[in-house]
Scaffold this active site. Structure first.
Site, PDB file in Angstrom:
ATOM      1  N   LYS A 280       0.845  -1.196   0.000  1.00  0.00           N
ATOM      2  CA  LYS A 280       0.000   0.000   0.000  1.00  0.00           C
ATOM      3  C   LYS A 280       0.880   1.245   0.000  1.00  0.00           C
ATOM      4  CE  LYS A 280      -3.954  -1.889   2.552  1.00  0.00           C
ATOM      5  NZ  LYS A 280      -4.980  -1.760   1.518  1.00  0.00           N
ATOM      6  N   ARG A 354     -10.105 -11.811   1.487  1.00  0.00           N
ATOM      7  CA  ARG A 354     -10.876 -12.923   0.896  1.00  0.00           C
ATOM      8  C   ARG A 354     -10.083 -14.223   0.927  1.00  0.00           C
ATOM      9  NH1 ARG A 354     -11.385  -9.494  -4.549  1.00  0.00           N
ATOM     10  NH2 ARG A 354     -11.078  -7.855  -3.021  1.00  0.00           N
TER      11      ARG A 354
HETATM   12  N1  BES Z   1      -8.219  -3.997   4.178  1.00  0.00           N
HETATM   13  C1  BES Z   1      -8.336  -3.582   2.835  1.00  0.00           C
HETATM   14  C2  BES Z   1      -9.658  -2.854   2.556  1.00  0.00           C
HETATM   15  C3  BES Z   1      -9.748  -1.441   3.036  1.00  0.00           C
HETATM   16  C4  BES Z   1      -9.116  -0.423   2.352  1.00  0.00           C
HETATM   17  C5  BES Z   1     -10.520  -1.143   4.127  1.00  0.00           C
HETATM   18  C6  BES Z   1      -9.251   0.879   2.796  1.00  0.00           C
HETATM   19  C7  BES Z   1     -10.667   0.168   4.550  1.00  0.00           C
HETATM   20  C8  BES Z   1     -10.026   1.175   3.888  1.00  0.00           C
HETATM   21  C9  BES Z   1      -8.280  -4.773   1.897  1.00  0.00           C
HETATM   22  O1  BES Z   1      -7.485  -5.829   2.323  1.00  0.00           O
HETATM   23  C10 BES Z   1      -7.695  -4.283   0.612  1.00  0.00           C
HETATM   24  O2  BES Z   1      -6.579  -3.901   0.617  1.00  0.00           O
HETATM   25  N2  BES Z   1      -8.493  -4.323  -0.433  1.00  0.00           N
HETATM   26  C11 BES Z   1      -8.074  -3.867  -1.724  1.00  0.00           C
HETATM   27  C12 BES Z   1      -8.558  -4.862  -2.760  1.00  0.00           C
HETATM   28  C13 BES Z   1      -8.032  -4.608  -4.122  1.00  0.00           C
HETATM   29  C14 BES Z   1      -6.566  -4.909  -4.177  1.00  0.00           C
HETATM   30  C15 BES Z   1      -8.794  -5.475  -5.084  1.00  0.00           C
HETATM   31  C16 BES Z   1      -8.698  -2.500  -1.966  1.00  0.00           C
HETATM   32  O3  BES Z   1      -9.861  -2.300  -1.628  1.00  0.00           O
HETATM   33  O4  BES Z   1      -7.989  -1.615  -2.435  1.00  0.00           O
HETATM   34 MN    MN Z   2      -5.453  -5.553   1.743  1.00  0.00          MN
END
Ligand code: BES
Ligand code: MN
Ligand code: ZN
Length: 498
Positions: A280, A354
Protein backbone atom coordinates in the site's frame (compact mmCIF):
# COMPACT_ATOMS: atom_id res chain seq x y z
CA UNK A 1 -21.83 3.52 34.64
CA UNK A 2 -25.03 1.94 35.84
CA UNK A 3 -28.20 2.35 33.84
CA UNK A 4 -31.63 1.48 35.12
CA UNK A 5 -35.29 2.48 35.05
CA UNK A 6 -37.72 3.50 37.78
CA UNK A 7 -41.26 4.74 38.16
CA UNK A 8 -40.97 8.05 39.98
CA UNK A 9 -42.26 11.56 40.41
CA UNK A 10 -40.06 14.04 38.57
CA UNK A 11 -40.85 16.89 40.92
CA UNK A 12 -39.89 15.24 44.18
CA UNK A 13 -37.11 12.90 43.11
CA UNK A 14 -33.65 13.96 44.29
CA UNK A 15 -31.04 13.92 41.54
CA UNK A 16 -27.96 15.84 40.37
CA UNK A 17 -29.68 16.45 37.05
CA UNK A 18 -33.17 15.98 35.68
CA UNK A 19 -33.37 15.70 31.90
CA UNK A 20 -36.54 16.70 30.09
CA UNK A 21 -37.08 16.42 26.37
CA UNK A 22 -39.49 18.90 24.95
CA UNK A 23 -42.49 17.41 23.29
CA UNK A 24 -42.40 15.41 20.22
CA UNK A 25 -45.74 13.76 20.98
CA UNK A 26 -46.86 12.75 17.56
CA UNK A 27 -49.73 15.17 17.08
CA UNK A 28 -48.30 18.10 18.99
CA UNK A 29 -46.36 20.99 17.51
CA UNK A 30 -42.66 20.84 18.40
CA UNK A 31 -41.33 22.09 21.73
CA UNK A 32 -44.34 21.08 23.81
CA UNK A 33 -43.83 21.05 27.54
CA UNK A 34 -43.49 17.61 29.06
CA UNK A 35 -46.73 16.30 30.56
CA UNK A 36 -45.49 15.35 34.01
CA UNK A 37 -44.27 18.63 35.42
CA UNK A 38 -46.03 21.40 37.21
CA UNK A 39 -46.88 24.91 36.13
CA UNK A 40 -43.68 26.52 37.48
CA UNK A 41 -41.56 24.46 35.10
CA UNK A 42 -44.06 24.96 32.34
CA UNK A 43 -43.78 28.74 32.75
CA UNK A 44 -40.01 28.50 32.74
CA UNK A 45 -40.03 26.53 29.50
CA UNK A 46 -42.45 29.01 27.95
CA UNK A 47 -40.10 31.89 28.78
CA UNK A 48 -37.06 30.05 27.45
CA UNK A 49 -38.88 29.46 24.19
CA UNK A 50 -39.98 33.07 23.92
CA UNK A 51 -36.47 34.35 24.57
CA UNK A 52 -35.11 31.98 21.93
CA UNK A 53 -32.90 30.13 24.43
CA UNK A 54 -34.37 26.82 23.31
CA UNK A 55 -34.29 26.22 19.61
CA UNK A 56 -36.14 23.79 17.42
CA UNK A 57 -32.97 22.03 16.26
CA UNK A 58 -32.53 18.50 17.47
CA UNK A 59 -30.21 18.17 20.45
CA UNK A 60 -30.14 21.88 21.34
CA UNK A 61 -30.17 22.18 25.10
CA UNK A 62 -29.98 24.43 28.14
CA UNK A 63 -28.95 23.76 31.76
CA UNK A 64 -30.69 25.52 34.64
CA UNK A 65 -29.11 25.35 38.08
CA UNK A 66 -31.27 25.02 41.21
CA UNK A 67 -34.59 25.17 39.35
CA UNK A 68 -37.61 26.29 41.37
CA UNK A 69 -40.20 23.66 42.16
CA UNK A 70 -37.86 20.68 41.72
CA UNK A 71 -35.72 18.57 44.03
CA UNK A 72 -33.18 18.20 41.21
CA UNK A 73 -29.96 20.23 41.47
CA UNK A 74 -30.03 20.89 37.74
CA UNK A 75 -32.61 20.83 35.01
CA UNK A 76 -31.34 19.96 31.55
CA UNK A 77 -33.85 20.72 28.83
CA UNK A 78 -33.46 19.24 25.38
CA UNK A 79 -35.21 20.01 22.14
CA UNK A 80 -36.21 16.99 20.10
CA UNK A 81 -36.39 19.23 17.06
CA UNK A 82 -39.02 17.29 15.22
CA UNK A 83 -42.68 16.60 15.49
CA UNK A 84 -42.20 12.89 15.59
CA UNK A 85 -38.83 11.28 15.98
CA UNK A 86 -37.73 8.34 13.87
CA UNK A 87 -35.10 5.82 14.95
CA UNK A 88 -32.18 7.77 13.50
CA UNK A 89 -33.21 11.09 15.03
CA UNK A 90 -33.85 9.44 18.40
CA UNK A 91 -30.33 7.99 18.30
CA UNK A 92 -28.98 11.47 17.52
CA UNK A 93 -30.94 12.94 20.41
CA UNK A 94 -29.83 10.24 22.86
CA UNK A 95 -26.22 10.78 21.76
CA UNK A 96 -26.42 14.51 22.51
CA UNK A 97 -28.12 13.86 25.86
CA UNK A 98 -25.32 11.44 26.76
CA UNK A 99 -22.43 13.68 25.77
CA UNK A 100 -23.97 16.64 27.59
CA UNK A 101 -24.44 14.58 30.78
CA UNK A 102 -20.92 13.17 30.68
CA UNK A 103 -19.55 16.72 30.42
CA UNK A 104 -21.34 17.90 33.58
CA UNK A 105 -19.87 17.58 37.09
CA UNK A 106 -22.64 15.23 38.23
CA UNK A 107 -22.78 11.76 39.74
CA UNK A 108 -26.29 10.75 38.76
CA UNK A 109 -29.02 11.79 36.37
CA UNK A 110 -32.70 11.14 35.83
CA UNK A 111 -34.01 11.15 32.26
CA UNK A 112 -37.74 11.40 31.74
CA UNK A 113 -38.67 8.88 29.05
CA UNK A 114 -42.34 9.63 29.26
CA UNK A 115 -42.46 12.41 26.71
CA UNK A 116 -40.32 10.86 24.03
CA UNK A 117 -42.29 9.05 21.35
CA UNK A 118 -40.94 7.28 18.31
CA UNK A 119 -43.25 6.07 15.58
CA UNK A 120 -43.76 2.34 15.91
CA UNK A 121 -41.33 1.81 18.81
CA UNK A 122 -42.02 0.80 22.36
CA UNK A 123 -40.50 2.18 25.54
CA UNK A 124 -38.36 -0.96 25.80
CA UNK A 125 -36.71 -0.04 22.50
CA UNK A 126 -36.03 3.50 23.74
CA UNK A 127 -34.58 2.14 26.98
CA UNK A 128 -32.34 -0.35 25.17
CA UNK A 129 -30.98 2.29 22.79
CA UNK A 130 -30.48 4.86 25.53
CA UNK A 131 -28.53 2.40 27.67
CA UNK A 132 -26.44 1.28 24.74
CA UNK A 133 -25.62 4.80 23.60
CA UNK A 134 -24.74 6.02 27.10
CA UNK A 135 -22.69 2.89 27.72
CA UNK A 136 -20.77 3.45 24.49
CA UNK A 137 -20.03 7.04 25.48
CA UNK A 138 -18.27 5.75 28.57
CA UNK A 139 -15.43 4.47 26.35
CA UNK A 140 -12.08 6.20 26.18
CA UNK A 141 -9.54 5.33 23.48
CA UNK A 142 -6.45 6.60 25.26
CA UNK A 143 -5.55 3.40 27.10
CA UNK A 144 -1.90 3.76 26.10
CA UNK A 145 -1.54 7.42 27.07
CA UNK A 146 0.60 7.87 30.15
CA UNK A 147 -1.06 11.12 31.21
CA UNK A 148 -3.86 10.94 33.77
CA UNK A 149 -7.11 10.01 32.13
CA UNK A 150 -10.30 11.93 32.74
CA UNK A 151 -12.88 9.58 34.16
CA UNK A 152 -16.44 10.92 33.85
CA UNK A 153 -17.99 11.58 37.25
CA UNK A 154 -21.37 10.28 36.07
CA UNK A 155 -22.00 6.91 37.72
CA UNK A 156 -25.72 6.26 37.53
CA UNK A 157 -28.45 7.15 35.05
CA UNK A 158 -32.09 6.35 35.72
CA UNK A 159 -34.76 6.39 33.04
CA UNK A 160 -37.88 7.76 34.67
CA UNK A 161 -41.40 6.55 33.90
CA UNK A 162 -44.66 7.81 35.32
CA UNK A 163 -46.07 4.34 36.02
CA UNK A 164 -44.70 0.92 36.94
CA UNK A 165 -46.47 -0.79 34.04
CA UNK A 166 -43.85 -2.68 31.99
CA UNK A 167 -41.14 -1.53 34.40
CA UNK A 168 -39.58 -5.00 34.60
CA UNK A 169 -39.38 -5.27 30.81
CA UNK A 170 -37.87 -1.81 30.58
CA UNK A 171 -35.28 -2.62 33.24
CA UNK A 172 -34.40 -5.75 31.28
CA UNK A 173 -34.01 -3.61 28.15
CA UNK A 174 -31.55 -1.41 30.07
CA UNK A 175 -29.47 -4.47 30.97
CA UNK A 176 -29.52 -5.61 27.35
CA UNK A 177 -28.50 -2.17 26.06
CA UNK A 178 -25.65 -1.96 28.58
CA UNK A 179 -24.35 -5.40 27.66
CA UNK A 180 -24.41 -4.52 23.95
CA UNK A 181 -22.45 -1.37 24.83
CA UNK A 182 -19.92 -3.52 26.68
CA UNK A 183 -19.52 -5.66 23.55
CA UNK A 184 -19.19 -2.55 21.39
CA UNK A 185 -16.55 -1.14 23.73
CA UNK A 186 -14.53 -4.37 23.76
CA UNK A 187 -14.62 -4.36 19.97
CA UNK A 188 -13.51 -0.71 19.88
CA UNK A 189 -10.74 -1.32 22.39
CA UNK A 190 -9.30 -4.16 20.31
CA UNK A 191 -9.67 -2.13 17.11
CA UNK A 192 -7.86 0.86 18.60
CA UNK A 193 -4.93 -1.19 19.87
CA UNK A 194 -1.88 -0.90 17.60
CA UNK A 195 -0.73 -3.76 15.37
CA UNK A 196 2.41 -4.37 17.44
CA UNK A 197 0.26 -5.23 20.47
CA UNK A 198 -2.89 -6.63 18.90
CA UNK A 199 -1.33 -9.51 16.94
CA UNK A 200 -3.05 -12.77 15.92
CA UNK A 201 -1.75 -14.34 19.15
CA UNK A 202 -3.20 -11.44 21.17
CA UNK A 203 -6.63 -11.97 19.62
CA UNK A 204 -6.36 -15.69 20.44
CA UNK A 205 -5.64 -14.86 24.09
CA UNK A 206 -8.61 -12.46 24.19
CA UNK A 207 -10.87 -15.24 22.89
CA UNK A 208 -9.57 -17.63 25.54
CA UNK A 209 -10.23 -15.01 28.22
CA UNK A 210 -13.84 -14.68 27.06
CA UNK A 211 -14.31 -18.44 27.07
CA UNK A 212 -13.00 -18.65 30.65
CA UNK A 213 -15.83 -16.34 31.76
CA UNK A 214 -18.69 -18.70 30.94
CA UNK A 215 -19.17 -22.46 31.30
CA UNK A 216 -21.12 -22.58 28.02
CA UNK A 217 -18.37 -21.02 25.93
CA UNK A 218 -15.59 -23.11 24.42
CA UNK A 219 -12.50 -21.88 22.62
CA UNK A 220 -10.15 -23.69 20.27
CA UNK A 221 -7.10 -22.21 18.55
CA UNK A 222 -5.59 -23.80 15.46
CA UNK A 223 -1.89 -23.14 14.80
CA UNK A 224 -0.18 -23.01 11.41
CA UNK A 225 0.79 -26.68 11.51
CA UNK A 226 -2.83 -27.71 12.09
CA UNK A 227 -3.98 -25.36 9.34
CA UNK A 228 -1.43 -26.93 6.98
CA UNK A 229 -2.85 -30.37 7.76
CA UNK A 230 -6.33 -29.06 7.00
CA UNK A 231 -5.12 -27.76 3.62
CA UNK A 232 -5.73 -24.06 4.26
CA UNK A 233 -3.30 -23.08 1.51
CA UNK A 234 -5.05 -19.82 0.78
CA UNK A 235 -4.96 -18.49 4.36
CA UNK A 236 -1.38 -19.68 4.87
CA UNK A 237 -0.21 -17.85 1.74
CA UNK A 238 -1.16 -14.53 3.36
CA UNK A 239 0.90 -15.17 6.49
CA UNK A 240 4.01 -16.28 4.53
CA UNK A 241 5.70 -12.85 4.70
CA UNK A 242 5.40 -12.17 8.43
CA UNK A 243 7.11 -13.30 11.64
CA UNK A 244 3.80 -13.31 13.51
CA UNK A 245 2.24 -16.79 13.67
CA UNK A 246 -1.27 -17.02 12.17
CA UNK A 247 -4.13 -18.35 14.33
CA UNK A 248 -7.54 -19.71 13.54
CA UNK A 249 -9.73 -18.90 16.53
CA UNK A 250 -12.93 -20.85 17.11
CA UNK A 251 -15.38 -19.79 19.83
CA UNK A 252 -18.55 -21.72 20.55
CA UNK A 253 -21.45 -20.46 22.63
CA UNK A 254 -24.09 -23.00 23.64
CA UNK A 255 -27.22 -21.17 24.77
CA UNK A 256 -29.71 -23.67 23.32
CA UNK A 257 -29.88 -27.41 22.91
CA UNK A 258 -26.41 -28.72 22.01
CA UNK A 259 -27.82 -30.31 18.87
CA UNK A 260 -29.42 -27.11 17.50
CA UNK A 261 -27.50 -25.83 14.51
CA UNK A 262 -25.64 -22.62 15.29
CA UNK A 263 -25.38 -19.21 13.68
CA UNK A 264 -21.79 -18.90 12.40
CA UNK A 265 -20.05 -15.53 12.57
CA UNK A 266 -16.80 -15.35 10.62
CA UNK A 267 -14.70 -12.22 11.24
CA UNK A 268 -11.70 -11.01 9.22
CA UNK A 269 -8.76 -10.67 11.58
CA UNK A 270 -5.89 -9.05 9.66
CA UNK A 271 -4.07 -7.41 12.55
CA UNK A 272 -2.08 -5.26 10.14
CA UNK A 273 -2.55 -5.02 6.37
CA UNK A 274 0.51 -3.54 4.69
CA UNK A 275 -0.73 -4.92 1.37
CA UNK A 276 2.17 -7.41 1.26
CA UNK A 277 4.28 -7.37 -1.93
CA UNK A 278 1.48 -5.31 -3.55
CA UNK A 279 2.45 -2.75 -0.90
CA UNK A 280 0.00 0.00 0.00
CA UNK A 281 1.09 3.62 -0.28
CA UNK A 282 2.29 5.26 2.91
CA UNK A 283 -0.42 7.84 3.57
CA UNK A 284 -2.83 6.66 6.22
CA UNK A 285 -1.32 3.17 6.35
CA UNK A 286 -1.54 3.22 10.16
CA UNK A 287 -5.29 2.76 9.76
CA UNK A 288 -4.69 -0.76 8.50
CA UNK A 289 -4.37 -1.77 12.16
CA UNK A 290 -8.17 -1.66 11.98
CA UNK A 291 -8.23 -4.50 9.46
CA UNK A 292 -9.20 -6.86 12.29
CA UNK A 293 -12.45 -5.07 13.13
CA UNK A 294 -14.53 -7.97 11.76
CA UNK A 295 -12.76 -10.23 14.26
CA UNK A 296 -13.23 -7.64 17.01
CA UNK A 297 -16.97 -7.54 16.32
CA UNK A 298 -17.20 -11.32 16.76
CA UNK A 299 -15.43 -11.03 20.14
CA UNK A 300 -17.73 -8.12 21.08
CA UNK A 301 -20.75 -10.27 20.27
CA UNK A 302 -19.41 -13.11 22.43
CA UNK A 303 -19.07 -10.68 25.33
CA UNK A 304 -22.76 -9.78 24.89
CA UNK A 305 -23.78 -13.46 24.64
CA UNK A 306 -21.91 -14.26 27.84
CA UNK A 307 -23.71 -11.44 29.68
CA UNK A 308 -27.17 -12.10 28.30
CA UNK A 309 -27.43 -15.91 28.11
CA UNK A 310 -29.37 -15.77 24.82
CA UNK A 311 -31.14 -18.97 23.89
CA UNK A 312 -29.29 -19.90 20.72
CA UNK A 313 -26.02 -21.47 19.63
CA UNK A 314 -23.33 -19.37 17.99
CA UNK A 315 -19.96 -20.32 16.57
CA UNK A 316 -17.44 -17.53 16.01
CA UNK A 317 -14.57 -18.16 13.61
CA UNK A 318 -11.68 -15.74 13.32
CA UNK A 319 -8.89 -16.23 10.81
CA UNK A 320 -6.15 -14.02 12.30
CA UNK A 321 -3.02 -13.09 10.32
CA UNK A 322 -0.68 -10.21 9.62
CA UNK A 323 -0.15 -9.25 5.94
CA UNK A 324 3.48 -8.23 5.38
CA UNK A 325 6.01 -8.18 2.55
CA UNK A 326 9.09 -10.33 3.10
CA UNK A 327 11.48 -12.72 1.40
CA UNK A 328 9.04 -15.59 1.70
CA UNK A 329 5.86 -13.56 1.04
CA UNK A 330 3.44 -14.57 -1.73
CA UNK A 331 3.90 -12.73 -5.01
CA UNK A 332 1.49 -11.57 -7.69
CA UNK A 333 0.97 -14.47 -10.08
CA UNK A 334 1.39 -17.15 -7.40
CA UNK A 335 -1.28 -19.85 -7.39
CA UNK A 336 -2.53 -21.44 -4.16
CA UNK A 337 -4.96 -24.21 -3.31
CA UNK A 338 -7.71 -23.39 -0.82
CA UNK A 339 -9.11 -25.84 1.75
CA UNK A 340 -12.13 -26.31 -0.57
CA UNK A 341 -9.78 -27.63 -3.27
CA UNK A 342 -10.37 -24.67 -5.58
CA UNK A 343 -7.24 -22.96 -6.89
CA UNK A 344 -6.67 -19.20 -6.74
CA UNK A 345 -4.33 -17.04 -8.79
CA UNK A 346 -3.17 -14.21 -6.53
CA UNK A 347 -2.97 -11.16 -8.78
CA UNK A 348 -2.80 -8.70 -5.91
CA UNK A 349 -1.47 -9.62 -2.46
CA UNK A 350 -3.44 -6.69 -1.01
CA UNK A 351 -6.71 -8.55 -1.68
CA UNK A 352 -5.81 -10.77 1.30
CA UNK A 353 -9.04 -10.63 3.28
CA UNK A 354 -10.88 -12.92 0.90
CA UNK A 355 -7.89 -15.29 0.90
CA UNK A 356 -8.16 -15.91 4.63
CA UNK A 357 -11.97 -15.77 4.75
CA UNK A 358 -12.45 -18.43 2.06
CA UNK A 359 -10.65 -21.05 4.15
CA UNK A 360 -12.46 -19.89 7.31
CA UNK A 361 -15.82 -20.21 5.51
CA UNK A 362 -14.95 -23.70 4.30
CA UNK A 363 -13.91 -24.64 7.83
CA UNK A 364 -17.15 -23.15 9.26
CA UNK A 365 -19.17 -25.75 7.30
CA UNK A 366 -18.01 -28.33 9.86
CA UNK A 367 -20.35 -26.76 12.39
CA UNK A 368 -23.34 -27.18 10.03
CA UNK A 369 -24.57 -23.63 10.66
CA UNK A 370 -28.15 -22.68 9.83
CA UNK A 371 -26.93 -19.17 9.01
CA UNK A 372 -23.44 -17.98 8.13
CA UNK A 373 -22.49 -14.29 8.36
CA UNK A 374 -19.03 -13.01 7.61
CA UNK A 375 -17.88 -9.58 8.72
CA UNK A 376 -14.90 -7.94 7.06
CA UNK A 377 -13.16 -4.63 6.37
CA UNK A 378 -12.85 -6.02 2.88
CA UNK A 379 -12.74 -3.31 0.23
CA UNK A 380 -11.76 0.32 -0.18
CA UNK A 381 -14.50 0.40 -2.84
CA UNK A 382 -17.08 -0.01 -0.07
CA UNK A 383 -15.85 3.20 1.58
CA UNK A 384 -16.34 4.99 -1.75
CA UNK A 385 -19.83 3.54 -2.25
CA UNK A 386 -21.48 3.90 1.17
CA UNK A 387 -19.07 6.01 3.18
CA UNK A 388 -19.35 5.67 6.94
CA UNK A 389 -23.13 5.55 7.04
CA UNK A 390 -23.97 1.97 6.11
CA UNK A 391 -22.19 -1.36 5.88
CA UNK A 392 -22.56 -3.21 2.58
CA UNK A 393 -24.71 -6.32 2.74
CA UNK A 394 -24.52 -9.08 0.14
CA UNK A 395 -26.47 -12.28 0.56
CA UNK A 396 -27.68 -15.41 -1.22
CA UNK A 397 -30.86 -15.41 0.88
CA UNK A 398 -33.61 -12.76 0.80
CA UNK A 399 -35.10 -13.64 4.20
CA UNK A 400 -31.71 -13.37 5.92
CA UNK A 401 -30.94 -10.11 4.11
CA UNK A 402 -34.27 -8.68 5.22
CA UNK A 403 -33.71 -9.70 8.86
CA UNK A 404 -30.34 -7.95 8.79
CA UNK A 405 -31.89 -4.84 7.24
CA UNK A 406 -34.53 -4.78 10.00
CA UNK A 407 -31.88 -5.22 12.72
CA UNK A 408 -29.88 -2.42 11.11
CA UNK A 409 -32.79 0.00 11.08
CA UNK A 410 -33.72 -0.84 14.65
CA UNK A 411 -30.20 -0.40 16.04
CA UNK A 412 -29.25 2.54 13.84
CA UNK A 413 -26.30 0.42 12.67
CA UNK A 414 -27.58 0.24 9.11
CA UNK A 415 -26.78 -1.88 6.07
CA UNK A 416 -27.41 -1.44 2.37
CA UNK A 417 -27.76 -4.42 0.07
CA UNK A 418 -25.77 -4.83 -3.14
CA UNK A 419 -26.36 -7.50 -5.82
CA UNK A 420 -24.44 -10.74 -6.26
CA UNK A 421 -25.18 -11.32 -9.94
CA UNK A 422 -23.38 -13.80 -12.16
CA UNK A 423 -22.16 -11.00 -14.44
CA UNK A 424 -19.98 -9.74 -11.58
CA UNK A 425 -18.73 -13.20 -10.74
CA UNK A 426 -17.38 -13.53 -14.30
CA UNK A 427 -14.90 -10.73 -13.54
CA UNK A 428 -12.95 -13.23 -11.38
CA UNK A 429 -11.88 -15.33 -14.36
CA UNK A 430 -8.24 -16.45 -14.38
CA UNK A 431 -6.36 -18.02 -17.32
CA UNK A 432 -4.33 -20.24 -14.99
CA UNK A 433 -6.42 -21.12 -11.91
CA UNK A 434 -10.08 -21.64 -10.96
CA UNK A 435 -10.33 -17.95 -10.13
CA UNK A 436 -8.30 -14.78 -9.63
CA UNK A 437 -8.35 -13.02 -6.27
CA UNK A 438 -9.33 -9.68 -7.83
CA UNK A 439 -12.07 -8.75 -10.29
CA UNK A 440 -10.71 -5.63 -11.97
CA UNK A 441 -11.26 -1.95 -11.31
CA UNK A 442 -15.05 -1.88 -11.24
CA UNK A 443 -17.55 -3.02 -8.60
CA UNK A 444 -14.83 -4.01 -6.13
CA UNK A 445 -17.16 -4.66 -3.18
CA UNK A 446 -19.37 -6.94 -5.25
CA UNK A 447 -16.59 -8.93 -6.90
CA UNK A 448 -15.00 -9.49 -3.47
CA UNK A 449 -18.33 -10.90 -2.23
CA UNK A 450 -18.66 -13.02 -5.41
CA UNK A 451 -15.26 -14.50 -4.57
CA UNK A 452 -16.49 -15.47 -1.08
CA UNK A 453 -19.76 -16.84 -2.50
CA UNK A 454 -17.73 -19.48 -4.38
CA UNK A 455 -16.91 -21.03 -1.00
CA UNK A 456 -20.45 -21.15 0.31
CA UNK A 457 -22.38 -24.40 0.03
CA UNK A 458 -26.19 -24.21 -0.06
CA UNK A 459 -26.99 -22.57 3.27
CA UNK A 460 -28.13 -19.02 4.01
CA UNK A 461 -25.13 -16.70 3.96
CA UNK A 462 -24.60 -12.96 4.29
CA UNK A 463 -21.45 -10.91 3.88
CA UNK A 464 -21.04 -7.56 5.65
CA UNK A 465 -18.36 -5.26 4.25
CA UNK A 466 -17.61 -2.89 7.13
CA UNK A 467 -14.64 -1.08 5.55
CA UNK A 468 -16.44 2.29 5.84
CA UNK A 469 -18.26 1.80 9.14
CA UNK A 470 -15.78 0.04 11.47
CA UNK A 471 -13.67 3.11 12.21
CA UNK A 472 -13.50 6.85 11.76
CA UNK A 473 -10.57 8.76 10.27
CA UNK A 474 -9.45 12.33 10.87
CA UNK A 475 -9.72 14.21 14.16
CA UNK A 476 -12.14 11.60 15.55
CA UNK A 477 -9.92 8.70 14.50
CA UNK A 478 -11.01 5.58 16.29
CA UNK A 479 -12.88 2.34 16.13
CA UNK A 480 -16.69 2.51 16.19
CA UNK A 481 -17.53 -1.02 17.37
CA UNK A 482 -19.82 -1.46 14.39
CA UNK A 483 -21.47 -3.80 13.47
CA UNK A 484 -21.86 -5.14 17.04
CA UNK A 485 -25.21 -3.31 17.56
CA UNK A 486 -26.55 -4.70 14.26
CA UNK A 487 -25.46 -8.29 14.97
CA UNK A 488 -26.66 -8.11 18.58
CA UNK A 489 -30.11 -7.00 17.46
CA UNK A 490 -30.17 -9.73 14.82
CA UNK A 491 -29.18 -12.48 17.29
CA UNK A 492 -31.67 -11.31 19.94
CA UNK A 493 -34.43 -11.68 17.34
CA UNK A 494 -33.09 -15.09 16.25
CA UNK A 495 -33.02 -16.29 19.87
CA UNK A 496 -36.62 -15.24 20.43
CA UNK A 497 -37.83 -16.94 17.21
CA UNK A 498 -36.54 -20.37 18.17
N1 BES B 1 -8.22 -4.00 4.18
C1 BES B 1 -8.34 -3.58 2.84
C2 BES B 1 -9.66 -2.85 2.56
C3 BES B 1 -9.75 -1.44 3.04
C4 BES B 1 -9.12 -0.42 2.35
C5 BES B 1 -10.52 -1.14 4.13
C6 BES B 1 -9.25 0.88 2.80
C7 BES B 1 -10.67 0.17 4.55
C8 BES B 1 -10.03 1.18 3.89
C9 BES B 1 -8.28 -4.77 1.90
O1 BES B 1 -7.49 -5.83 2.32
C10 BES B 1 -7.69 -4.28 0.61
O2 BES B 1 -6.58 -3.90 0.62
N2 BES B 1 -8.49 -4.32 -0.43
C11 BES B 1 -8.07 -3.87 -1.72
C12 BES B 1 -8.56 -4.86 -2.76
C13 BES B 1 -8.03 -4.61 -4.12
C14 BES B 1 -6.57 -4.91 -4.18
C15 BES B 1 -8.79 -5.47 -5.08
C16 BES B 1 -8.70 -2.50 -1.97
O3 BES B 1 -9.86 -2.30 -1.63
O4 BES B 1 -7.99 -1.61 -2.43
MN1 MN C 1 -5.45 -5.55 1.74
ZN1 ZN D 1 -7.21 -6.01 4.32
Amino acid sequence: MQLTAAACDLLTKKTDCLVLVLGNQQDDPPLQSPKHIDTTIEDLIKKLKESGDIKETIGSSIVINNPDGLQAKRLLIFSSGEKSLNEQSFIKLATSVGSKLIGLPIKDALISLEDIAICGREKTWEAQQFSRILGEQNYSSGSLKTSIKKIPSLKKVTLALSSAVDLQKIKQACILGSSIAKGVNLSRYLGDLPGNICTPSYLATEAEKLAAQHPQVACKILNEKEMTTLGMGSLLSVTAGTQQPAKMIILQYFGANKKDSPVALVGKGVTFDSGGISLKSGAGMDEMKYDMCGAASVLGIFSMLIDMNLRLNVVGIIPAVENMPGGSAIKPGDIVTSMSGQTIEILNTDAEGRLILCDALTYANRYKPKIMIDIATLTGACVMTLGGHASALLSNNDALAESLEIAGNSSGDRVWRLPLWGEYDKQLKSNFADMANIGGRTAGTITAACFLARFIKNGAWAHLDIAGTAWKSGADKGSTGRPVPLLAEFLIKEASND
